[in-house]
Design an enzyme around this catalytic site. Structure first.
Site, mmCIF file in Angstrom:
data_model
loop_
_atom_site.group_PDB
_atom_site.id
_atom_site.type_symbol
_atom_site.label_atom_id
_atom_site.label_comp_id
_atom_site.label_asym_id
_atom_site.label_seq_id
_atom_site.Cartn_x
_atom_site.Cartn_y
_atom_site.Cartn_z
ATOM 1 N N GLY A 104 -59.203 -45.494 -13.722
ATOM 2 C CA GLY A 104 -58.967 -45.588 -12.268
ATOM 3 C C GLY A 104 -60.251 -45.522 -11.470
ATOM 4 O O GLY A 104 -61.094 -46.415 -11.549
ATOM 5 N N ALA A 152 -51.773 -63.157 -1.732
ATOM 6 C CA ALA A 152 -50.591 -63.749 -2.370
ATOM 7 C C ALA A 152 -49.653 -62.633 -2.799
ATOM 8 O O ALA A 152 -50.074 -61.665 -3.430
ATOM 9 C CB ALA A 152 -50.997 -64.573 -3.584
ATOM 10 N N LYS A 158 -56.845 -49.205 -22.652
ATOM 11 C CA LYS A 158 -58.104 -48.770 -22.033
ATOM 12 C C LYS A 158 -59.163 -48.496 -23.108
ATOM 13 O O LYS A 158 -60.345 -48.788 -22.914
ATOM 14 C CB LYS A 158 -57.865 -47.524 -21.177
ATOM 15 C CG LYS A 158 -56.960 -47.823 -19.977
ATOM 16 C CD LYS A 158 -56.427 -46.548 -19.358
ATOM 17 C CE LYS A 158 -55.486 -46.810 -18.211
ATOM 18 N NZ LYS A 158 -54.725 -45.623 -17.812
ATOM 19 N N GLY A 209 -53.529 -44.304 -9.274
ATOM 20 C CA GLY A 209 -53.162 -44.114 -7.868
ATOM 21 C C GLY A 209 -53.864 -45.142 -6.999
ATOM 22 O O GLY A 209 -54.955 -45.609 -7.333
HETATM 23 N N1 LIG Z 1 -50.837 -48.115 -10.402
HETATM 24 C C1 LIG Z 1 -51.974 -47.571 -10.834
HETATM 25 O O1 LIG Z 1 -52.251 -46.392 -10.608
HETATM 26 C C2 LIG Z 1 -52.971 -48.419 -11.583
HETATM 27 C C3 LIG Z 1 -54.169 -47.831 -12.026
HETATM 28 C C4 LIG Z 1 -55.123 -48.611 -12.682
HETATM 29 C C5 LIG Z 1 -54.854 -49.948 -12.897
HETATM 30 N N2 LIG Z 1 -53.668 -50.487 -12.461
HETATM 31 C C6 LIG Z 1 -53.442 -51.910 -12.709
HETATM 32 O O2 LIG Z 1 -53.448 -52.567 -11.429
HETATM 33 C C7 LIG Z 1 -52.577 -53.699 -11.483
HETATM 34 C C8 LIG Z 1 -51.574 -53.586 -10.339
HETATM 35 O O3 LIG Z 1 -50.818 -52.403 -10.514
HETATM 36 P P1 LIG Z 1 -49.807 -51.887 -9.371
HETATM 37 O O4 LIG Z 1 -49.468 -50.495 -9.771
HETATM 38 O O5 LIG Z 1 -50.372 -52.144 -8.031
HETATM 39 O O6 LIG Z 1 -48.554 -52.827 -9.642
HETATM 40 P P2 LIG Z 1 -47.394 -53.196 -8.601
HETATM 41 O O7 LIG Z 1 -47.202 -52.088 -7.627
HETATM 42 O O8 LIG Z 1 -46.245 -53.655 -9.431
HETATM 43 O O9 LIG Z 1 -48.009 -54.434 -7.812
HETATM 44 C C9 LIG Z 1 -48.030 -55.748 -8.292
HETATM 45 C C10 LIG Z 1 -47.638 -56.647 -7.123
HETATM 46 O O10 LIG Z 1 -47.849 -58.031 -7.490
HETATM 47 C C11 LIG Z 1 -46.705 -58.763 -7.069
HETATM 48 N N3 LIG Z 1 -46.561 -59.971 -7.878
HETATM 49 C C12 LIG Z 1 -46.031 -60.093 -9.114
HETATM 50 N N4 LIG Z 1 -46.103 -61.379 -9.519
HETATM 51 C C13 LIG Z 1 -46.706 -62.073 -8.527
HETATM 52 C C14 LIG Z 1 -47.067 -63.440 -8.345
HETATM 53 N N5 LIG Z 1 -46.837 -64.352 -9.271
HETATM 54 N N6 LIG Z 1 -47.648 -63.795 -7.183
HETATM 55 C C15 LIG Z 1 -47.906 -62.888 -6.220
HETATM 56 N N7 LIG Z 1 -47.571 -61.563 -6.328
HETATM 57 C C16 LIG Z 1 -46.994 -61.166 -7.470
HETATM 58 C C17 LIG Z 1 -45.561 -57.796 -7.273
HETATM 59 O O11 LIG Z 1 -44.410 -58.199 -6.551
HETATM 60 P P3 LIG Z 1 -42.961 -57.700 -7.090
HETATM 61 O O12 LIG Z 1 -42.998 -56.217 -7.031
HETATM 62 O O13 LIG Z 1 -42.023 -58.315 -6.133
HETATM 63 O O14 LIG Z 1 -42.824 -58.222 -8.497
HETATM 64 C C18 LIG Z 1 -46.161 -56.497 -6.747
HETATM 65 O O15 LIG Z 1 -46.041 -56.370 -5.347
HETATM 66 C C19 LIG Z 1 -51.958 -53.688 -12.884
HETATM 67 O O16 LIG Z 1 -52.689 -54.517 -13.729
HETATM 68 C C20 LIG Z 1 -52.098 -52.239 -13.324
HETATM 69 O O17 LIG Z 1 -52.158 -52.089 -14.732
HETATM 70 C C21 LIG Z 1 -52.735 -49.758 -11.808
#
Ligand SMILES: NC(=O)c1ccc[n+]([C@@H]2O[C@H](COP(=O)([O-])OP(=O)(O)OC[C@H]3O[C@@H](n4cnc5c(N)ncnc54)[C@H](OP(=O)(O)O)[C@@H]3O)[C@@H](O)[C@H]2O)c1
Length: 431
Positions: free
Chosen positions: A134, A43, A205, A302
């Protein structure tokens, strides 16, 4: 061969990393683990948007709720983030009998009671290794490797953005603003870095770590949280002169009647193992009553490191069996009584104090007199060379003092006529 049907919610940074790993290592997982991970549905808000991975269009949907209700799916991997739609989607998944894997630390820190309780009631696995540190398997270590121990303290560097910024300021002498820009250019900081630099991400965290390390509910709002925006290049340079490094630490310590839990800039002696964790790396130092100190070090964020932890959760679910836990004791313990968090005003610490003073005789005597009135003694002093009529820095390190007394003393000192600007107070650990 065990087959696990996966529904992925969110194909952003982490979702794409997971997609790449599941695709690239499919046959390896089948050979080495005896598990076939089948990505059944994905999704995404905008399924046709340009992105770095290109799943078959037949897998893609806009409707995340249709994925969590799909009877063909065993496990939902929630990688949307945030505390609104993701919360509803996880609850809906559990109600539909799915196991859930999530990296969503904000959600688990703020709504963990509700979500963990529902998973427990529904006898579903709710796995969250990627939400803390992570790719570092610290939750698994608490669940299994450290099972013989009562954990009494956690000291952690669990935000890569702030660790990168502080490292740049320490090693390159960069200003906070330039280091933040650098972190954004390197992809370590979001366009809006607020949750990172104000310490909220680390506090999320810490709430999860403390809950599972000590066993009990943790109220996120009770965690004291101070970011790094007030740490100046001067503070970093003076800390160095005393033989210390400044790090943003997440600290949880079990006390007789609850725990201390705080995120704060901290002076660590250069010889401390966490003082040498640099760049965007994370490290989690735990102390167990049987094992002593244990250190976990690695990439705390990452796409691939985080997806590595998600795959580990998927493997655990596959190994445990899709029928779910009869009784998940690790979860039951974390759903126990709320662990009271001690007020920051009652903690005992050593402190770094930086004053700007108009240099004239008896300034130090005036400050020490007030500190003495509150039973605070000085362990070290740096006083900069004289500069007639201009404010110069005066830095003091104290012996152990109660925060309440320290704050009262600083409040009084700040009213002295020769004190200019706001006094900097940074706690010292590990000395
Ligand atoms: N980034 C990191 O290094 C990291 C590390 C540890 C944990 N996390 C956690 O992992 C999770 C994801 O992080 P991320 O960095 O991957 O975030 P991200 O790049 O913003 O990815 C989230 C994705 O979900 C999509 N989305 C939002 N609402 C949605 C919905 N209702 N239905 C379907 N898709 C939807 C977003 O689309 P749009 O962009 O179009 O809104 C985006 O493509 C978060 O909880 C974050 O805290 C991230």
């Amino acid at each position: 061969m065990k087959k696990i049907n996966i529904g992925l919610l969110g194909l952003g940074q982490i979702g794409s990393g997971l997609y790449e790993i599941l695709k690239a290592k499919k046959s390896l997982f089948e050979r080495q683990l005896g598990v076939s991970f089948e990505l059944k549905r994905i999704a995404e808000k905008y399924p046709n948007a340009r992105r770095k991975v290109h799943p078959p269009p037949s897998l893609m949907t806009k409707d995340a709720f249709a994925v969590v209700r799909d009877p063909a799916i065993d496990v939902i991997v929630e990688l949307i983030g945030g505390t609104t739609v993701a919360r509803e989607l996880i609850k809906e998944s559990l109600k539909h009998g799915k196991h859930v894997v999530t990296a969503n630390k904000a959600l688990l820190a703020e709504y963990g009671d509700e979500i963990f309780e529902l998973a427990h009631r529904k006898k579903r696995w709710l796995c969250f290794e990627a939400s803390v540190g992570g790719g570092i398997p610290c939750i698994k270590a608490l669940r299994e490797g450290l099972a013989a121990n009562r954990i009494d303290s956690v000291h952690a560097i669990i935000n890569g953005t702030t660790n990168y910024i502080l490292t740049q300021m320490t090693i390159q002498g960069t200003s906070f603003a330039d280091a933040l820009t650098g972190a954004q250019q390197q992809g370590y900081a979001e366009a809006n870095p607020s949750l990172d630099i104000h310490g909220v991400d680390a506090a999320h965290k810490l709430a999860i770590l403390a809950r599972f390390a000590f066993g009990g509910k943790v109220k996120f709002k009770d965690i004291y949280c101070e970011g790094i925006t007030a740490v100046s290049s001067d503070d970093i340079a003076f800390a160095k002169e005393f033989g210390y490094t400044i790090k943003l630490l997440a600290i949880a310590k079990k006390t007789g009647d609850g725990m201390e839990a705080r995120v704060q800039p901290t002076l660590l002696p250069n010889s401390h193992i966490l003082a040498n964790v640099n760049g965007s790396f994370n490290a989690i130092l735990m102390h167990g009553d049987e094992v002593g100190d244990v250190l976990f070090y690695g990439r705390g964020a990452g796409p691939h490191p985080t997806a590595s932890a998600i795959v580990a959760d998927l493997v655990d679910i596959a190994k445990a069996g899709a029928q779910g836990p009869a009784e998940d004791h690790f979860m039951v313990r974390a759903l126990g009584k709320t662990i009271p968090v001690k007020s920051i005003s009652s903690i005992l610490s050593r402190y770094y104090l930086r004053f700007y003073v108009i240099d004239k005789p008896s300034v130090l005597a005036g400050i020490s007199k007030i500190l003495g009135k509150y039973q605070i003694s000085i362990s070290d002093v740096i006083q900069r060379e004289r500069s007639a009529g201009r404010a110069v820095p005066l830095i003091l390190l104290t012996h152990g003092a109660h925060e309440k007394d320290l704050r009262a003393a600083v409040h009084e000192i700040d009213r002295l006529p020769y004190i200019k600007g706001k006094t900097q107070v940074i706690r010292i650990e590990g000395a």
